[in-house]
Design an enzyme around this catalytic site. Sequence first.
Site, PDB file in Angstrom:
ATOM      1  N   HIS A  21      51.337  61.688   7.540  1.00 56.94           N
ATOM      2  CA  HIS A  21      52.310  62.496   8.267  1.00 56.94           C
ATOM      3  C   HIS A  21      52.593  61.838   9.609  1.00 56.94           C
ATOM      4  O   HIS A  21      51.689  61.297  10.233  1.00 56.94           O
ATOM      5  CB  HIS A  21      51.775  63.918   8.492  1.00 56.94           C
ATOM      6  CG  HIS A  21      52.861  64.880   8.817  1.00 56.94           C
ATOM      7  ND1 HIS A  21      53.344  65.048  10.089  1.00 56.94           N
ATOM      8  CD2 HIS A  21      53.585  65.689   8.014  1.00 56.94           C
ATOM      9  CE1 HIS A  21      54.318  65.931  10.054  1.00 56.94           C
ATOM     10  NE2 HIS A  21      54.489  66.335   8.815  1.00 56.94           N
TER      11      HIS A  21
ATOM     12  N   ASP B 267      52.654  68.781   0.975  1.00 54.22           N
ATOM     13  CA  ASP B 267      53.177  68.562  -0.373  1.00 54.22           C
ATOM     14  C   ASP B 267      52.105  68.201  -1.387  1.00 54.22           C
ATOM     15  O   ASP B 267      52.379  68.154  -2.579  1.00 54.22           O
ATOM     16  CB  ASP B 267      54.226  67.435  -0.350  1.00 54.22           C
ATOM     17  CG  ASP B 267      55.465  67.844   0.413  1.00 54.22           C
ATOM     18  OD1 ASP B 267      55.913  68.964   0.193  1.00 54.22           O
ATOM     19  OD2 ASP B 267      55.960  67.051   1.224  1.00 54.22           O
TER      20      ASP B 267
HETATM   21  N1  ACO Z   1      49.899  56.153   1.445  1.00 53.03           N
HETATM   22  C1  ACO Z   1      49.448  54.932   1.795  1.00 53.03           C
HETATM   23  N2  ACO Z   1      49.691  54.360   2.978  1.00 53.03           N
HETATM   24  C2  ACO Z   1      50.454  55.049   3.843  1.00 53.03           C
HETATM   25  C3  ACO Z   1      50.959  56.321   3.548  1.00 53.03           C
HETATM   26  C4  ACO Z   1      50.654  56.871   2.294  1.00 53.03           C
HETATM   27  N3  ACO Z   1      51.113  58.068   1.952  1.00 53.03           N
HETATM   28  N4  ACO Z   1      51.681  56.772   4.591  1.00 53.03           N
HETATM   29  C5  ACO Z   1      51.617  55.818   5.519  1.00 53.03           C
HETATM   30  N5  ACO Z   1      50.879  54.769   5.071  1.00 53.03           N
HETATM   31  C6  ACO Z   1      50.536  53.551   5.788  1.00 53.03           C
HETATM   32  C7  ACO Z   1      51.750  52.655   5.952  1.00 53.03           C
HETATM   33  O1  ACO Z   1      51.868  51.754   4.877  1.00 53.03           O
HETATM   34  C8  ACO Z   1      51.412  51.960   7.259  1.00 53.03           C
HETATM   35  O2  ACO Z   1      50.446  50.975   7.008  1.00 53.03           O
HETATM   36  P1  ACO Z   1      50.497  49.577   7.844  1.00 53.03           P
HETATM   37  O3  ACO Z   1      50.296  49.977   9.278  1.00 53.03           O
HETATM   38  O4  ACO Z   1      49.426  48.739   7.268  1.00 53.03           O
HETATM   39  O5  ACO Z   1      51.872  49.012   7.597  1.00 53.03           O
HETATM   40  C9  ACO Z   1      50.728  53.059   8.080  1.00 53.03           C
HETATM   41  O6  ACO Z   1      50.152  53.951   7.105  1.00 53.03           O
HETATM   42  C10 ACO Z   1      51.668  53.834   8.997  1.00 53.03           C
HETATM   43  O7  ACO Z   1      52.763  54.269   8.190  1.00 53.03           O
HETATM   44  P2  ACO Z   1      54.178  54.670   8.750  1.00 53.03           P
HETATM   45  O8  ACO Z   1      55.182  54.321   7.704  1.00 53.03           O
HETATM   46  O9  ACO Z   1      54.362  54.110  10.128  1.00 53.03           O
HETATM   47  O10 ACO Z   1      54.055  56.215   8.860  1.00 53.03           O
HETATM   48  P3  ACO Z   1      55.239  57.181   9.191  1.00 53.03           P
HETATM   49  O11 ACO Z   1      54.767  58.091  10.243  1.00 53.03           O
HETATM   50  O12 ACO Z   1      56.484  56.414   9.480  1.00 53.03           O
HETATM   51  O13 ACO Z   1      55.487  57.940   7.813  1.00 53.03           O
HETATM   52  C11 ACO Z   1      55.348  59.516   6.100  1.00 53.03           C
HETATM   53  C12 ACO Z   1      55.122  59.239   7.593  1.00 53.03           C
HETATM   54  C13 ACO Z   1      56.816  59.217   5.755  1.00 53.03           C
HETATM   55  C14 ACO Z   1      55.072  60.963   5.826  1.00 53.03           C
HETATM   56  C15 ACO Z   1      54.414  58.607   5.280  1.00 53.03           C
HETATM   57  O14 ACO Z   1      53.062  58.913   5.579  1.00 53.03           O
HETATM   58  C16 ACO Z   1      54.678  58.703   3.777  1.00 53.03           C
HETATM   59  O15 ACO Z   1      55.543  57.998   3.270  1.00 53.03           O
HETATM   60  N6  ACO Z   1      53.918  59.570   3.050  1.00 53.03           N
HETATM   61  C17 ACO Z   1      54.138  59.741   1.634  1.00 53.03           C
HETATM   62  C18 ACO Z   1      55.334  60.636   1.390  1.00 53.03           C
HETATM   63  C19 ACO Z   1      55.042  62.073   1.735  1.00 53.03           C
HETATM   64  O16 ACO Z   1      54.028  62.630   1.352  1.00 53.03           O
HETATM   65  N7  ACO Z   1      55.974  62.681   2.462  1.00 53.03           N
HETATM   66  C20 ACO Z   1      55.887  64.088   2.860  1.00 53.03           C
HETATM   67  C21 ACO Z   1      55.656  64.173   4.336  1.00 53.03           C
HETATM   68  S1  ACO Z   1      55.391  65.822   4.826  1.00 53.03           S
HETATM   69  C22 ACO Z   1      56.898  66.552   4.735  1.00 53.03           C
HETATM   70  O17 ACO Z   1      57.919  65.970   4.919  1.00 53.03           O
HETATM   71  C23 ACO Z   1      56.905  67.902   4.397  1.00 53.03           C
END
Ligand code: ACO
Length: 427
Positions: free
Chosen positions: A304, A361
């Site tokens: 998140h 989720d």
């Molecule tokens: N699984 C594995 N790795 C992840 C995940 C994940 N779910 N989420 C983030 N990371 C990793 C990224 O690859 C990144 O790694 P790196 O630094 O080695 O490149 C690091 O964690 C930071 O990730 P960001 O993309 O900067 O995180 P951001 O804050 O932009 O994204 C998000 C947040 C979109 C929710 C992300 O965690 C994600 O895609 N999660 C999966 C989708 C999801 O569950 N979405 C629902 C969110 S809650 C809602 O909207 C109700």
Amino acid sequence: MADKATLTYNGKTYELPVVVGTENEAAIDIQHLRAESGLITLDDGYANTGSCISNITFIDGEQGILRYRGYPIEELAEYSTFVETAYLLITGELPNARQLAEFKALLNEHQFIHENMRHHFEGFPADAPPMAILSAMLNTLGCFEPAVARPSDEPNFLASAARLLSKVRAIAAASYRKSMGLPINYPRFDLSYTANFWHLMFCMPNAPCEPDPDIVRALDMIFILHADHEQNCSTSTVRMVASSQANLYASVAAGVCALWGPLHGGANMAVIEMLEGIRARGESVPAFVAKVKDAHARLMGFGHRVYKNFDPRAKIIKQACDRVLSRLGIRDPLLDIAMELEEVALRDPYFIERKLYPNVDFYSGIIMRAAKIPLSMFPVLFAIGRMPGWIANWREVHLNPKARIYRPRQVYNGPTKRPYTMLAARG
Ligand code: ACO
């Protein structure tokens, strides 16, 4: 706390006011920075940008705190109802008994969609994504119900809000019924908001049908947990559209589109697809997690932007999952896979270092499956739940006497000025 920050650039020092909120969050106000220094701030993805001052929802991502209008999400999930929570978000206060009864009466009064609107559903192919239908039909609703009361006229605005809240549920259910080739149901006056949604989705006109109270309570709680979440992607979209003084329907229709994506409200669907895939392949959970890491891919329902410790909504839903499934006598193998996935990921340094925890989720889909909600409708339920938050934010934008159109800047990094090349000379 200091009320000014200083910035030194090119040998000159600029003083920037610091704004402090009621929960002591401090922000540097850079509104005049460009005029004084020529500088803008750059924050790709708005990860550290306060886009507004808001009174609606407070989140502390480090401590896993979520409050609507000051009330903790844990207490609302336990004691409140979706209708009461919607009233709270839109007006700022919990209703007293009379106000609640009046609001429920408004929801009842406005629950039918215009008969002519029913024909619009016929134009969509049976397999059209329900979020596309929902967004299109919310805009259509704006054609049938163009008058929205002034946001400052609270009693009448509440009626406008009730109209939208009530009809979004009917539209959502109608899109599902049409996709199944089933007759569109009419709402009932004797049912609660969420029981009525279940009735609209599942009852047949030729058979007695009463919603199961355990399912209704579980869905109501899901709606409460999704009701607002400050400046997330879809709510920021609603505010962005609202800032151009677009109408309420157009603004929330845009919110639905933003919510649709798998990184936002579409994640509840993606989680179930992921769990189904693991089960179908007979894959071990540690092997799946290793694959996710190797591919630098995403574990859906994890991570998140704001929560870096835990998502309080995920905690509530996980507890509810056990309760709801055992009350309904359901054993869902996907719940076992989800729990093992959580356990494996939370022990893994890859997820620990990146502060990745289950989000709202991760478990919500298990409850929706138990309630027999079809997978493609999961994000639609999210949208129904989020509607009060979108309405509250739309209203806040309109009530702000200093409101300006939202218009971020950018750092341009494309080609510099070059002369037009004639077609014949382009090679
Ligand atoms: N699984 C594995 N790795 C992840 C995940 C994940 N779910 N989420 C983030 N990371 C990793 C990224 O690859 C990144 O790694 P790196 O630094 O080695 O490149 C690091 O964690 C930071 O990730 P960001 O993309 O900067 O995180 P951001 O804050 O932009 O994204 C998000 C947040 C979109 C929710 C992300 O965690 C994600 O895609 N999660 C999966 C989708 C999801 O569950 N979405 C629902 C969110 S809650 C809602 O909207 C109700």
